[in-house]
Scaffold this active site. Sequence first.
Site, PDB file in Angstrom:
ATOM      1  N   GLY A  46     -56.441 -38.141  16.967  1.00 61.59           N
ATOM      2  CA  GLY A  46     -57.368 -39.105  17.269  1.00 61.59           C
ATOM      3  C   GLY A  46     -58.825 -38.863  16.958  1.00 61.59           C
ATOM      4  N   GLN A  51     -67.935 -40.019  17.246  1.00 59.58           N
ATOM      5  CA  GLN A  51     -67.726 -38.701  16.531  1.00 59.58           C
ATOM      6  C   GLN A  51     -68.172 -38.709  14.968  1.00 59.58           C
ATOM      7  OE1 GLN A  51     -63.646 -38.045  18.433  1.00 59.58           O
ATOM      8  NE2 GLN A  51     -64.461 -36.076  18.048  1.00 59.58           N
ATOM      9  N   CYS A  96     -61.016 -30.823  20.846  1.00 58.52           N
ATOM     10  CA  CYS A  96     -61.622 -31.481  20.372  1.00 58.52           C
ATOM     11  C   CYS A  96     -62.321 -31.312  19.097  1.00 58.52           C
ATOM     12  CB  CYS A  96     -62.556 -32.413  21.429  1.00 58.52           C
ATOM     13  SG  CYS A  96     -63.744 -33.845  21.033  1.00 58.52           S
ATOM     14  N   LEU A  97     -62.311 -32.236  18.155  1.00 51.75           N
ATOM     15  CA  LEU A  97     -63.035 -31.901  16.841  1.00 51.75           C
ATOM     16  C   LEU A  97     -64.412 -31.698  16.991  1.00 51.75           C
ATOM     17  CD1 LEU A  97     -61.662 -34.372  14.425  1.00 51.75           C
ATOM     18  CD2 LEU A  97     -60.873 -32.085  14.585  1.00 51.75           C
ATOM     19  N   HIS A 138     -58.363 -39.544  26.089  1.00 57.46           N
ATOM     20  CA  HIS A 138     -59.474 -38.580  25.492  1.00 57.46           C
ATOM     21  C   HIS A 138     -60.509 -39.483  24.564  1.00 57.46           C
ATOM     22  CE1 HIS A 138     -60.743 -34.552  23.758  1.00 57.46           C
ATOM     23  NE2 HIS A 138     -61.036 -35.571  22.741  1.00 57.46           N
ATOM     24  N   GLU A 139     -59.737 -40.108  23.621  1.00 56.68           N
ATOM     25  CA  GLU A 139     -60.600 -41.122  22.623  1.00 56.68           C
ATOM     26  C   GLU A 139     -61.347 -42.201  23.427  1.00 56.68           C
ATOM     27  OE1 GLU A 139     -61.288 -39.418  19.900  1.00 56.68           O
ATOM     28  OE2 GLU A 139     -59.478 -38.168  20.269  1.00 56.68           O
ATOM     29  N   HIS A 142     -64.523 -40.874  24.669  1.00 57.21           N
ATOM     30  CA  HIS A 142     -65.915 -40.896  23.745  1.00 57.21           C
ATOM     31  C   HIS A 142     -66.914 -42.113  23.787  1.00 57.21           C
ATOM     32  CE1 HIS A 142     -65.262 -36.778  21.737  1.00 57.21           C
ATOM     33  NE2 HIS A 142     -63.983 -37.037  21.692  1.00 57.21           N
TER      34      HIS A 142
END
Length: 165
Positions: A46, A51, A96-97, A138-139, A142
Amino acid sequence: MAAREVLRYPHPSLKQRCEAVAPGDRLTQVAADLLDTMRSFPGCVGVAAPQIAELVRVVVVDVSEHRKATTSHGLLVLANPVVVESSGDELGREGCLSIPDLTANVRRATQIRVAALTPDGEDVTIESEGFEARALLHELDHLDGVLFLDRIASRADLFARKRYA
């Protein structure tokens, strides 16, 4: 459409609350870029618009190929998503990226219902559980400027990411 650079913590855009987005060209472009970006990172499940420096409420999630997923709706591209119901409680490891060197144990709901729009402007409701619910939560965090680091109970829940040769 292209894979975009992923912002890394402590970039200020990662701590901003995103604005709603209407169906149209901007939503279509952001969704396509998110999808290309997610697919450019093997194992990624995701990515959220902030991001990639887009401060709009759009996420993409696809856990269908992940070993932890017991259920999956396949590729989800959601605009203006809102959790309308949640239940259960489970501690699980997240990465996380935008924070590539760390993972952490994070407590999340195990079952959720999310209302959102598709890129075509269609209203959808997604009922999700387990790993897919975790990925969605999680997404969605953000979109409100919340990182998984903000959800850890103590430093004991934080781990250096394992690197494989």
